[in-house]
Design an enzyme around this catalytic site. Structure first.
Site, mmCIF file in Angstrom:
data_model
loop_
_atom_site.group_PDB
_atom_site.id
_atom_site.type_symbol
_atom_site.label_atom_id
_atom_site.label_comp_id
_atom_site.label_asym_id
_atom_site.label_seq_id
_atom_site.Cartn_x
_atom_site.Cartn_y
_atom_site.Cartn_z
ATOM 1 N N LYS A 235 154.460 -28.792 106.292
ATOM 2 C CA LYS A 235 153.192 -29.398 105.868
ATOM 3 C C LYS A 235 152.409 -28.499 104.921
ATOM 4 C CE LYS A 235 152.304 -32.828 109.398
ATOM 5 N NZ LYS A 235 151.425 -33.324 110.452
ATOM 6 N N LYS B 266 154.375 -42.024 106.840
ATOM 7 C CA LYS B 266 153.145 -42.704 106.448
ATOM 8 C C LYS B 266 152.381 -41.897 105.422
ATOM 9 C CE LYS B 266 151.812 -42.494 111.016
ATOM 10 N NZ LYS B 266 151.300 -41.907 112.234
ATOM 11 N N LYS C 136 162.438 -37.863 105.355
ATOM 12 C CA LYS C 136 162.008 -38.757 106.434
ATOM 13 C C LYS C 136 161.063 -39.836 105.893
ATOM 14 C CE LYS C 136 158.672 -37.619 109.265
ATOM 15 N NZ LYS C 136 157.744 -37.202 110.331
HETATM 16 P P1 AMP Z 1 153.665 -39.612 113.703
HETATM 17 O O1 AMP Z 1 153.616 -40.743 112.742
HETATM 18 O O2 AMP Z 1 154.036 -38.333 113.029
HETATM 19 O O3 AMP Z 1 152.486 -39.518 114.584
HETATM 20 O O4 AMP Z 1 154.898 -39.927 114.651
HETATM 21 C C1 AMP Z 1 154.804 -40.770 115.783
HETATM 22 C C2 AMP Z 1 156.174 -40.982 116.389
HETATM 23 O O5 AMP Z 1 157.017 -41.670 115.463
HETATM 24 C C3 AMP Z 1 156.906 -39.689 116.741
HETATM 25 O O6 AMP Z 1 157.651 -39.885 117.938
HETATM 26 C C4 AMP Z 1 157.821 -39.479 115.580
HETATM 27 O O7 AMP Z 1 158.947 -38.713 115.911
HETATM 28 C C5 AMP Z 1 158.202 -40.923 115.242
HETATM 29 N N1 AMP Z 1 158.571 -41.041 113.828
HETATM 30 C C6 AMP Z 1 157.778 -40.840 112.752
HETATM 31 N N2 AMP Z 1 158.449 -41.039 111.605
HETATM 32 C C7 AMP Z 1 159.729 -41.367 111.967
HETATM 33 C C8 AMP Z 1 160.920 -41.681 111.240
HETATM 34 N N3 AMP Z 1 160.943 -41.699 109.908
HETATM 35 N N4 AMP Z 1 162.034 -41.967 111.946
HETATM 36 C C9 AMP Z 1 162.028 -41.958 113.309
HETATM 37 N N5 AMP Z 1 160.942 -41.671 114.048
HETATM 38 C C10 AMP Z 1 159.806 -41.367 113.396
#
Ligand code: AMP
Ligand code: TRP
Length: 351
Positions: A126, A213, A210
């Site tokens: 990050k 968002k 990856k």
């Molecule tokens: P976050 O959006 O970073 O808060 O992630 C929330 C959850 O979504 C976490 O369990 C992440 O590991 C999962 N996650 C986020 N992006 C991905 C992705 N591209 N593929 C699979 N899981 C994801």
């Protein structure tokens, strides 16, 4: 009668309990849905006690516009419910309403070592290419607050995507060090649940990155708020290679974009990758992409519609989060109190 020794069950000290969280730092993506939300619903439906949290305190480790943070938190809650989380069965709330997270987070800041935090690859990613000195202290301490989220409920299992693996290892290290430092067996050593074909959904523009968002390109991701036309257009334009689909998963090894689309198909359809390839071996992307688009629209459309319906009544969402927070507080408070007693902190009501 005393049972024979072989029949004696050693009581497990921690009952199965699931915790997971998602940051309301933007709209949710197909990656969040397949890697997290869809699996959260499966765990709820298996009858395990489930606690799900919109981690707004994690979100502000990077500056968030206040009005957008509120909106995204509600939208996140709507996505959980639209995807099948039942707030009567699961506990659904936003983190900042339960102060035990922040309180235990501080105690864990004093357990975690600087050396451990320095090894966290997400912090490095990050801040890569940026001035790391200008990152917030919160962003650095983020994994310690994440450990507090989980351990203030004595949760034993944490479903997440692949990118959270290292943070969960840190959570285990914190639990072990706390237990050792204070000579107790108080915090469970959690089990990461990183399962299925979609633990790492990749960007539609670059199969080595990856889906996120926070990616500046909206074309790189499918948002849960996208319309059917937007979903179809993004899949049509997704980067691929010129080869037809192979007949084995092994042959996708060096084809990251093709592999990603097949994985998405597999996760959305509930078929194994092998079964998907039996169906599509030899097909060109001109054939596969429209089928994937139809499948994605069929699976995501009803969720988007339900989200939009729920978002017409934000006050009701806030009430749901408030009720969830009260239930979460009732579970977290006794564990936090016991932690304070172990550490030697005086509190009224303790002896
Ligand atoms: P976050 O959006 O970073 O808060 O992630 C929330 C959850 O979504 C976490 O369990 C992440 O590991 C999962 N996650 C986020 N992006 C991905 C992705 N591209 N593929 C699979 N899981 C994801
Ligand atoms: N760090 C997680 C992410 O970005 C979100 C999160 C915060 C979380 N607290 C958690 C996930 C506790 C699981 C358990 O994806």
């Amino acid at each position: 009668m005393t049972p024979a020794p072989s029949a004696v069950q050693t009581p497990k000290p921690f009952k199965p309990r699931i915790f997971s969280g998602i940051q309301p730092s933007g709209g949710l993506t197909l990656g969040n849905y397949l890697g997290a939300l869809k699996r959260f619903v499966e765990k709820q439906d298996e009858g395990i006690e489930t606690i799900y949290c919109l981690v707004d305190m994690h979100a502000i480790t990077v500056w968030q516009d206040p009005e957008k943070l509120r909106q995204q938190t509600r939208e996140g809650a709507a996505a959980f419910i639209a995807a099948g989380i039942d707030p009567a069965r699961s506990i659904l709330f936003n983190q900042s309403q339960v102060s035990a997270h922040a309180e235990l987070g501080w105690i864990f800041n004093c357990v975690a070592r600087l050396g451990w935090m320095n090894r966290m690859t997400q912090f490095k990613d990050k801040t890569a290419g940026k001035n790391a000195e200008a990152a917030s202290l919160g962003l650095y301490a983020y994994p310690s607050l994440m450990a507090a989220d989980i351990l203030t409920y004595h949760a034993t299992m944490v479903p997440v995507g692949d990118d959270q693996k290292q943070h969960l290892e840190l959570c285990r290290d914190i639990a072990i060090k706390f237990n050792n430092d204070y000579g107790v067996d108080f915090f469970p050593v959690v089990e990461p649940l990183i399962e299925g074909a979609a633990t790492r959904v990749m960007s539609l523009r670059d199969g080595t990155k990856k889906m996120s968002k926070s990616d500046p390109s909206d074309q790189s991701r499918i948002n849960l708020t996208d319309s059917a036309d937007q979903i179809a257009a993004k899949i049509r334009k997704a980067k691929t290679d010129p080869e037809p689909l192979p007949d084995t998963a092994e042959a996708l090894k060096d084809r990251p974009e093709a592999k990603n689309l097949v994985n998405i198909y597999s996760a959305l359809s509930g078929q194994t990758v092998a079964a998907v390839l039996v169906e599509f071996a030899g097909a060109q992307f001109g054939t596969f992409k429209p089928r994937l688009a139809d499948l994605a629209v069929a699976k995501l459309g009803p969720i988007t519609d339900a989200m939009n319906r729920l978002m017409t009544d934000p006050a009701e969402i806030d009430r749901t989060l408030g009720k969830g927070a009260a239930r979460a507080e009732a579970l977290a408070r006794p564990i936090l109190n016991k932690t304070k007693d172990i550490v030697g902190m005086i509190r009224s009501g303790s002896e």
